[in-house]
Write a protein that holds these residues in place. Structure first.
Motif, PDB file in Angstrom:
ATOM      1  N   SER A  29       1.123  -6.627  -7.115  1.00  0.00           N
ATOM      2  CA  SER A  29      -0.027  -5.933  -7.291  1.00  0.00           C
ATOM      3  C   SER A  29      -0.292  -5.057  -5.918  1.00  0.00           C
ATOM      4  N   ALA A  30       0.085  -5.612  -4.783  1.00  0.00           N
ATOM      5  CA  ALA A  30      -0.077  -4.907  -3.449  1.00  0.00           C
ATOM      6  C   ALA A  30       0.903  -3.829  -3.316  1.00  0.00           C
ATOM      7  N   VAL A  31       2.062  -3.929  -3.597  1.00  0.00           N
ATOM      8  CA  VAL A  31       3.296  -2.935  -3.582  1.00  0.00           C
ATOM      9  C   VAL A  31       2.964  -1.930  -4.812  1.00  0.00           C
ATOM     10  N   LEU A  33       1.850   2.401  -5.719  1.00  0.00           N
ATOM     11  CA  LEU A  33       2.081   4.115  -5.003  1.00  0.00           C
ATOM     12  C   LEU A  33       1.760   4.302  -3.683  1.00  0.00           C
ATOM     13  N   GLY A  34       0.410   3.275  -3.322  1.00  0.00           N
ATOM     14  CA  GLY A  34       0.009   3.330  -1.792  1.00  0.00           C
ATOM     15  C   GLY A  34       1.084   3.144  -0.867  1.00  0.00           C
ATOM     16  N   ASN A  35       2.112   2.285  -1.175  1.00  0.00           N
ATOM     17  CA  ASN A  35       3.032   2.041   0.003  1.00  0.00           C
ATOM     18  C   ASN A  35       4.330   3.007  -0.016  1.00  0.00           C
ATOM     19  N   TYR A 112      -7.153   6.896 -12.739  1.00  0.00           N
ATOM     20  CA  TYR A 112      -6.575   7.938 -12.188  1.00  0.00           C
ATOM     21  C   TYR A 112      -4.842   7.428 -11.660  1.00  0.00           C
ATOM     22  N   TYR A 113      -4.831   6.257 -11.388  1.00  0.00           N
ATOM     23  CA  TYR A 113      -3.616   5.509 -11.202  1.00  0.00           C
ATOM     24  C   TYR A 113      -2.453   5.856 -12.179  1.00  0.00           C
ATOM     25  N   VAL A 114      -2.865   5.687 -13.624  1.00  0.00           N
ATOM     26  CA  VAL A 114      -2.010   5.738 -14.699  1.00  0.00           C
ATOM     27  C   VAL A 114      -1.396   7.505 -14.406  1.00  0.00           C
ATOM     28  N   PHE A 364      -7.022  -2.027   3.074  1.00  0.00           N
ATOM     29  CA  PHE A 364      -7.621  -2.431   1.846  1.00  0.00           C
ATOM     30  C   PHE A 364      -6.877  -2.202   0.719  1.00  0.00           C
ATOM     31  N   PHE A 365      -6.528  -0.818   0.428  1.00  0.00           N
ATOM     32  CA  PHE A 365      -5.972  -0.202  -0.797  1.00  0.00           C
ATOM     33  C   PHE A 365      -4.573  -0.829  -0.814  1.00  0.00           C
ATOM     34  N   THR A 366      -3.831  -0.749   0.123  1.00  0.00           N
ATOM     35  CA  THR A 366      -2.575  -1.187  -0.162  1.00  0.00           C
ATOM     36  C   THR A 366      -2.073  -2.795  -0.262  1.00  0.00           C
TER      37      THR A 366
HETATM   38  N1  TRP Z   1      -2.259  -1.933  -3.844  1.00  0.00           N
HETATM   39  C1  TRP Z   1      -1.663  -1.025  -4.862  1.00  0.00           C
HETATM   40  C2  TRP Z   1      -0.840   0.303  -4.000  1.00  0.00           C
HETATM   41  O1  TRP Z   1      -0.770  -0.008  -2.906  1.00  0.00           O
HETATM   42  C3  TRP Z   1      -2.880  -0.408  -5.557  1.00  0.00           C
HETATM   43  C4  TRP Z   1      -3.871  -1.406  -6.304  1.00  0.00           C
HETATM   44  C5  TRP Z   1      -3.645  -2.475  -7.230  1.00  0.00           C
HETATM   45  C6  TRP Z   1      -5.098  -1.773  -5.839  1.00  0.00           C
HETATM   46  N2  TRP Z   1      -4.634  -3.106  -7.517  1.00  0.00           N
HETATM   47  C7  TRP Z   1      -5.621  -2.936  -6.519  1.00  0.00           C
HETATM   48  C8  TRP Z   1      -6.070  -1.302  -4.717  1.00  0.00           C
HETATM   49  C9  TRP Z   1      -6.762  -3.290  -6.507  1.00  0.00           C
HETATM   50  C10 TRP Z   1      -7.242  -1.921  -4.689  1.00  0.00           C
HETATM   51  C11 TRP Z   1      -7.616  -2.900  -5.400  1.00  0.00           C
HETATM   52  O2  TRP Z   1      -0.656   1.224  -4.756  1.00  0.00           O
END
Ligand code: TRP
Length: 593
Positions: A29-31, A33-35, A112-114, A364-366
């Motif tokens: 979940s964490a890794v 597009l943000g990374n 928008y992620y999709v 937060f996002f990542t």
């Molecule tokens: N963390 C993911 C990224 O870095 C994006 C993501 C997935 C996310 N689930 C999330 C961001 C929940 C915030 C909350 O691309």
């Protein structure tokens, strides 16, 4: 809990099959597009090393404690975010707003992620079909023609200009950063006034004297003027260095370099135009987004251990493998050392105050924090797993991938004469350019790279859909299958405006002229800049101050007292204060630039 909610039956709820399964799913979940594109870009934008250091501090001081808090809340409640707070308080509570915020944020982010994930799929297919081959061919011809038709002197001048620009960008930016914005504004105002006076035939000295009656203003102009002179010097120095460099270069080599430059310019233009076409084609974007959403739905419908865990335990090692292959490739590139120092050498003069806030927001996002994704994943956990060790493992994997992504991208970008670029462009424009220059091997790297983006995006998208779907499963008694399909389908429909937001043939394209940001960017802005920090702040405050002591102590039982005390300090004071600073800055109460 409303009367219609079925009682919580633990055995009926999904659970992770193993400890590693949970860690890999959460890391998946964490890794994302943000990374892979965002982190490298903002790292470059903020001057590299020192920004990375601050980002690491934010991960440790804010990200980690909130990660632990989310997992703890989920685990204690055994419910997804909306139900979790009610379960912990044995009835209706205002804290459920955190859950609602999260459901809303999940809906928004995934929509928008999709679309970005869809572009990555498009580019994977493009790489398989050698899309850069004809571009490279045309560029080659163009460059040969240029070589044959252009006088040597013109080639030299062009190369000199370009090198001088390239070499002076950094020192000039550094000088500019030494004075506050106010000084540069004063400087602009002053120049305009003097110009206007000259144009109207009035006395420029008199105009100057009037402006300088304000002593503070005069001081600002002086500072800017001094720096401006130094900037001109830096430019002149870069230019004379470049002249010396190319002056001493044998003619033949000058022709070679000019030809290479011309070829890269040509490829960059065509690759850039190709990205423009992809983005402007709403139907294709929709098609890919649909495929990607289907994959996400299927995984979520498969359940916790049978779907999410099964898929992430296969994809995460694959993803790390691909990154390592590409980093090793990068290590053998000419640009590796430049890339390495770009990422790791701290340069305090290049860090803006806003970079600190950006690092915190990105933390937060990542880490997928602030919207209850980790509450949800934590709720499928069996009790008594080592809370802090797990949080450290998840954040550690995420951070390692972000750093490795830099070491994978930048050597390739620098080796092929690219600038670190901006935002989505970095990945979708610079990388194909490098791949085009590599020839046959480039296609393979292209497939690996964009495939990697798709995989990373999928394991993140799953968690976003899971947060929203689990609300309907836990709180409304829907079957998992029904929730995955109906919610996934609704989010897909909501993704349409994002998919069409850059398509000039559709009304969505007029969102930007009207609201200043495309619909796509508006969604990103809303989620990353508002919903996540607000959610994170509330979660920290809740876990630190309002979570029932009995529940919290039960979760912390058996952990070293020192660790617990450290976590309490972070979650009660440090994290909320830092996040509050970010939020205040976004609201504009705190002006930091
Ligand atoms: N963390 C993911 C990224 O870095 C994006 C993501 C997935 C996310 N689930 C999330 C961001 C929940 C915030 C909350 O691309």
């Amino acid at each position: 809990m409303s009367a219609s909610t079925p009682p919580h039956i633990p055995s009926a709820r999904g659970q992770w099959g193993s400890r590693t399964g949970f860690i890999l799913a959460a890391a998946g979940s964490a890794v994302g597009l943000g990374n892979i594109w965002k982190f490298p870009y903002i790292t470059g934008d903020n001057g590299g090393g020192l920004f990375v250091l601050i980002y690491l501090v934010c991960i440790a001081l804010v990200g980690l404690p909130i990660m632990a808090a989310e997992i703890m809340i989920g685990r204690a409640a055994g419910k997804q975010p909306v139900g979790a707070f009610e379960a912990l308080h044995g009835g209706k509570t205002g804290w459920a707003v955190i859950g609602w915020l999260g459901v809303f944020a999940g809906f928004i982010i995934l929509s928008y992620y999709v679309v970005v994930a869809g572009w990555s799929m498009d580019y994977t297919l493009k790489s398989i079909s050698h899309f850069t081959d004809p571009i490279a061919e045309r560029a080659d011809e163009d460059a040969k023609r240029y070589r044959a038709a252009t006088p040597l002197a013109v080639m030299r001048t062009t190369l000199i200009e370009r090198r001088a620009d390239h070499e002076s960008t950094e020192p000039v930016a550094e000088l500019r950063a030494r004075a506050p914005k106010a000084a540069w504004n004063a400087w602009d105002k002053y120049n305009k006034a003097v110009e206007a006076a000259l144009a109207s035939g009035a006395d420029a000295d008199a105009a100057r004297a009037v402006l300088f009656e304000d002593a503070a203003f005069a001081a600002r102009v002086e500072t800017a003027e001094r720096l401006h002179a130094q900037m001109a010097q830096a430019r002149a120095r870069a230019k004379s260095d470049a002249e010396a460099y190319f002056g001493a270069m044998p003619d033949r080599q000058v022709r070679d370099e000019a030809e290479t430059y011309q070829r890269r310019q040509h490829i960059a233009e065509e690759v850039g135009a190709a990205f423009g076409q992809v983005v402007a084609d709403g139907w294709t974007a929709t098609f890919w987004a649909l495929l990607f959403m289907l994959a996400t739905i299927l995984v979520v419908a498969g359940g916790i251990s049978g779907g999410i865990e099964r898929v992430t335990t296969i994809l995460m090692p694959l993803l790390i493998g691909i990154i390592l292959v590409m980093v090793v490739y990068g290590m053998f590139q000419r640009g590796f050392s430049e890339a390495f120092s770009f990422v790791f050498s701290p340069d305090p003069s290049r860090l803006k105050a806003s970079g600190i806030l950006e690092a915190l927001g990105h933390a937060f996002f990542t880490l997928s924090l602030g919207m209850g994704a980790m509450i949800t994943y934590g709720s499928y956990q069996r009790r008594k797993e080592p809370l802090f060790k797990q949080s450290i493992a998840i954040a550690g994997i995420d951070t390692a991938v972000a750093l490795l992504a830099c070491l994978m991208l930048f050597p390739i970008i620098f080796s092929y004469g690219q600038e670190p670029g901006a935002g989505p462009g970095l990945v979708f424009k610079s990388m194909p350019l490098a791949f085009a220059e590599m020839g046959a091997g480039g296609m393979l790297l292209g497939i690996l790279f964009f495939g990697l983006l798709v995989v990373a995006a999928l394991t993140s998208a799953i968690s976003l859909l899971e947060v929203v779907a689990s609300y309907f499963i836990d709180q409304r008694g829907w079957s998992r299958n029904k929730a995955a399909w109906i919610i996934g389908g609704s989010i897909f429909i909501f993704a349409l405006p994002s998919a069409f937001s850059f398509d000039p043939d559709f009304a969505m394209a007029s969102w930007e002229p009207t609201f200043g940001k495309s619909f796509f960017d508006t969604m990103d802005y809303l989620a990353s800049n508002w919903l996540l920090p607000m959610g994170g702040l509330l979660i920290a405050v809740y876990a630190g101050w309002f979570m029932p002591r009995r529940m919290r102590d039960a979760e912390l039982e058996g952990l070293a007292p020192l660790v617990i005390r450290g976590w309490l300090v972070l979650i009660k004071y440090v994290a909320p204060v830092l996040v509050a600073l970010v939020v205040l800055q976004k609201v504009g109460v705190l002006a930091i630039d």
